[in-house]
Design an enzyme around this catalytic site. Structure first.
Site, mmCIF file in Angstrom:
data_model
loop_
_atom_site.group_PDB
_atom_site.id
_atom_site.type_symbol
_atom_site.label_atom_id
_atom_site.label_comp_id
_atom_site.label_asym_id
_atom_site.label_seq_id
_atom_site.Cartn_x
_atom_site.Cartn_y
_atom_site.Cartn_z
ATOM 1 N N ALA A 166 -30.525 18.048 50.496
ATOM 2 C CA ALA A 166 -29.653 18.744 51.193
ATOM 3 C C ALA A 166 -28.846 19.951 50.269
ATOM 4 O O ALA A 166 -28.843 21.089 50.778
ATOM 5 C CB ALA A 166 -28.097 17.879 51.664
ATOM 6 N N TYR A 167 -28.827 19.899 48.872
ATOM 7 C CA TYR A 167 -28.399 20.797 47.987
ATOM 8 C C TYR A 167 -29.383 21.842 47.994
ATOM 9 O O TYR A 167 -29.265 23.083 48.035
ATOM 10 C CB TYR A 167 -27.939 20.257 46.537
ATOM 11 N N THR A 168 -30.702 21.442 47.717
ATOM 12 C CA THR A 168 -31.694 22.365 47.341
ATOM 13 C C THR A 168 -31.971 23.191 48.627
ATOM 14 O O THR A 168 -32.322 24.403 48.619
ATOM 15 C CB THR A 168 -32.993 21.809 47.089
#
Length: 260
Positions: A166-168
């Site tokens: 989700a972050y990347t």
């Protein structure tokens, strides 16, 4: 901190400039607050940690400080609260000339651990607020005849970092957001750029993620072997907010010691 470090650049165009920084209570954001205050800017900063904010203000205000920074307690995932905080900053210091979309959370989760709720939260804390903060300051910048928007990205997706999909994904999307905003806002002399840090040795990173294997990875992957700190990122933000970068837009400014 009451004046710029004499070893580095001072930017006369930042004196009295209104600057809004999200995620400004700790880490990179806190250093940005300190450095913009030292340049003589009118700084408002958003975050959830009032105790850290009070300590930061106490550390940056002293004899010769031109403007005491304004802290606005706010969860950037709550868009109405974000919009209200931006309006309060505007009423306090005037129309916002520079926006630094810094707030983020690099929470680690494997593919298997990621749920619909954690995915949506990752988008909210890392991506969604950046767009709505921009939306909230456009009219200010048009009134001023221009402005600078600085979206914080990450080299993580470029480097194919695993363990936090989700972050990347959200950080990759920021660079697309920057480029489309730059096209739409360019006619108003509003510049939009992505500031892309490498692995910055904040207190959080050292405490939670840095180990012997991480140290070896840094030594192997960075061209420059010194460790990145928050000030390395803040100094690029100063340049992008100042008139010195007046013809820079739709670009990625990578500060990663040559990793990516």
């Amino acid at each position: 901190m009451t004046s710029p470090n004499p070893s580095y650049a001072s930017y006369p165009s930042l004196i009295d400039r209104t600057v809004l920084i999200s995620g400004g209570t700790t880490g990179i954001g806190a250093d940005m607050v300190a450095q913009f205050v030292a340049q003589g800017a009118k700084v408002s900063f958003l975050g959830r940690n009032r105790e850290a904010a009070d300590a930061l203000i106490a550390s940056v205000v002293g004899e010769g400080t031109r403007h005491t920074p304004l802290f606005l307690q706010c969860d950037v995932c709550d868009i109405p609260a974000l919009q209200a905080a931006i309006n309060t900053a505007r009423m306090h210091f005037g129309p916002i000339s520079a926006l630094v979309n810094n707030a983020a959370n690099d929470q680690r989760q494997s593919i298997e651990e990621t749920t619909v709720a954690s995915w949506d939260n990752g988008m909210a804390v890392n991506l969604r607020h950046q767009f709505f903060a921009v939306q909230a300051v456009i009219e200010d910048m048009q009134t001023l005849g221009g402005g600078s928007i600085i979206n914080l990205g990450s080299i993580s997706w470029k480097n194919k970092t695993g363990g936090m999909p989700a972050y990347t994904t959200s950080k990759a999307a920021i660079q697309g957001l920057t480029r489309t905003l730059a096209r739409d806002l360019g006619p108003h002399n509003i510049r939009v750029n992505t500031l892309v840090p490498g692995w910055v040795m904040t207190e959080k990173q050292i405490k939670l993620w840095l180990d012997d294997a991480g140290e070896r990875e840094i030594d192997q992957m960075q061209c420059l072997k010194a460790r990145l700190d928050s000030a390395d990122i803040s100094r690029m933000a100063l340049f992008l907010a100042a008139d010195d970068s007046k013809m820079c837009t739709a670009q990625d400014f990578i500060v990663d010691a040559g990793w990516s």
